[in-house]
Design a protein around this motif. Sequence first.
Motif, PDB file in Angstrom:
ATOM      1  N   ASP A   1      63.098  31.511 -21.529  1.00  0.00           N
ATOM      2  CA  ASP A   1      63.637  31.396 -20.181  1.00  0.00           C
ATOM      3  C   ASP A   1      65.111  31.041 -20.273  1.00  0.00           C
ATOM      4  O   ASP A   1      65.647  30.774 -21.359  1.00  0.00           O
TER       5      ASP A   1
ATOM      6  N   LEU B   1      64.114  40.355 -12.007  1.00  0.00           N
ATOM      7  CA  LEU B   1      64.164  39.989 -13.417  1.00  0.00           C
ATOM      8  C   LEU B   1      63.743  38.545 -13.584  1.00  0.00           C
ATOM      9  O   LEU B   1      64.299  37.655 -12.931  1.00  0.00           O
ATOM     10  N   GLY B   2      62.762  38.318 -14.447  1.00  0.00           N
ATOM     11  CA  GLY B   2      62.357  36.945 -14.731  1.00  0.00           C
ATOM     12  C   GLY B   2      60.880  36.846 -15.024  1.00  0.00           C
ATOM     13  O   GLY B   2      60.147  37.852 -15.041  1.00  0.00           O
ATOM     14  N   ARG B   3      60.439  35.617 -15.267  1.00  0.00           N
ATOM     15  CA  ARG B   3      59.017  35.365 -15.432  1.00  0.00           C
ATOM     16  C   ARG B   3      58.315  35.658 -14.117  1.00  0.00           C
ATOM     17  O   ARG B   3      58.781  35.267 -13.042  1.00  0.00           O
TER      18      ARG B   3
ATOM     19  N   GLY C   1      60.141  41.964 -16.684  1.00  0.00           N
ATOM     20  CA  GLY C   1      59.556  40.675 -17.024  1.00  0.00           C
ATOM     21  C   GLY C   1      58.048  40.736 -16.965  1.00  0.00           C
ATOM     22  O   GLY C   1      57.450  41.753 -16.604  1.00  0.00           O
ATOM     23  N   ASP C   2      57.433  39.630 -17.303  1.00  0.00           N
ATOM     24  CA  ASP C   2      55.974  39.541 -17.291  1.00  0.00           C
ATOM     25  C   ASP C   2      55.582  38.108 -16.978  1.00  0.00           C
ATOM     26  O   ASP C   2      56.431  37.215 -16.973  1.00  0.00           O
TER      27      ASP C   2
ATOM     28  N   SER D   1      58.359  42.596 -20.347  1.00  0.00           N
ATOM     29  CA  SER D   1      59.441  41.782 -20.898  1.00  0.00           C
ATOM     30  C   SER D   1      60.364  42.647 -21.746  1.00  0.00           C
ATOM     31  O   SER D   1      59.905  43.474 -22.533  1.00  0.00           O
TER      32      SER D   1
END
Length: 395
Positions: free
Chosen positions: A20, A212-214, A244-245, A265
């Motif tokens: 992260d 974009l991101g977790r 992301g995932d 990801s």
Amino acid sequence: MKPEELRIALFSGNYNYVRDGANQALNRLVEYLLRQGASVRVYSPVVEHPAFPPTGDLVNVPSVAIPGREEYRIPIALNGEALADLEAFAPNIVHVASPDVVAHRAVSWARRKQIPVVASVHTRFETYLQYYHLGLLEPALRALLRRFYRRCDAIVAPVDSTAAVLRAQRMHRDITIWSRGVDRDQFNPARRDMEWRRSHGIGDGEMVVAFLGRIVMEKGLDVFSDAIAAAERMQVPLRVLVIGDGPARPWFEEHLPKSAVFVGSQTGTDLGRALASADVFLNPSITEAFGNVTQEALSSGLPVIAAAATGATSLVQDGVSGTLVDPMEIDQYGAALKRYAEDPALRARHGAAGIEFARTRDWDNINSVMLKLYDRVIERRQRLQASFGPRWLPS
């Protein structure tokens, strides 16, 4: 104090086991400190298959998986092995990066030893509670955070907007800005790849809106999906690209249009390519203390539509490099998407402004702030001890 005289014990709840923005910033800081000649020891949970190799020496602390979020772990004890390692390392400053149990123990240890402590704020944990319908607990959590941070010598925040919230919440009087840089080789508009877009079924003329991101609820997935639905009601032609995932991916897939593209990801140049191949970046999260992904989008030449919350308000210039939106006004998100869809020249102007902003974000200049802060708090502690004796501060 010269950098080579520094011995820094860094405590992090997640240094490298899940990727992260916070832990990548910490790893960059450690790399910089080691390059300057400082000694650094990192105390954090260790897993068998981390997301990326750690920078520097990493010492395991006992931890347990978070129920329902097994990818994240909670440090639970500064056990005998880690404590013995800490004693042998003999730091002259302690840096805590998450307000967990082990960080509390580290602060208590440092206060007994009369060693200064710096805390860095990476996430506004109190805002997470509303995403899990626990908002009534927010005042209690703020009180716990206030007790933790007030036991430190100084705290650092990534942007002025976050520092202002911390001051308003009376977390500390001594707050320094330690911002974040951006890798402009990885994130730049030259990474845009039309063939890559076509390989995912995206037409050249389609406006692509990126996430974009977790993929976790606290990143504002509900607001993102509602914003896309609002834009569709306004007959805005767009495609959604999710980079992301995470555990909430099934929920996100169900609530986004069937045409949404999920690429999972991405790292390195693949991540830079995916982001630069979008046209607009939408970030509705209000939990960010900074928002690395927002800065990466700006560096990639994308106009940013973001919630007017901590982090984004210090990165996005409303009407210059993007659009800031009242976090709960879904139709404002839709209207912003409509403006960008109807005016490609506006997208280009705002994207160019973001690139210019990113050119000012050099990692070494930014990380040098921490060297100066470490030196300042050590010097202040030594001065107070000289004036009032070695036990001037209660443990």
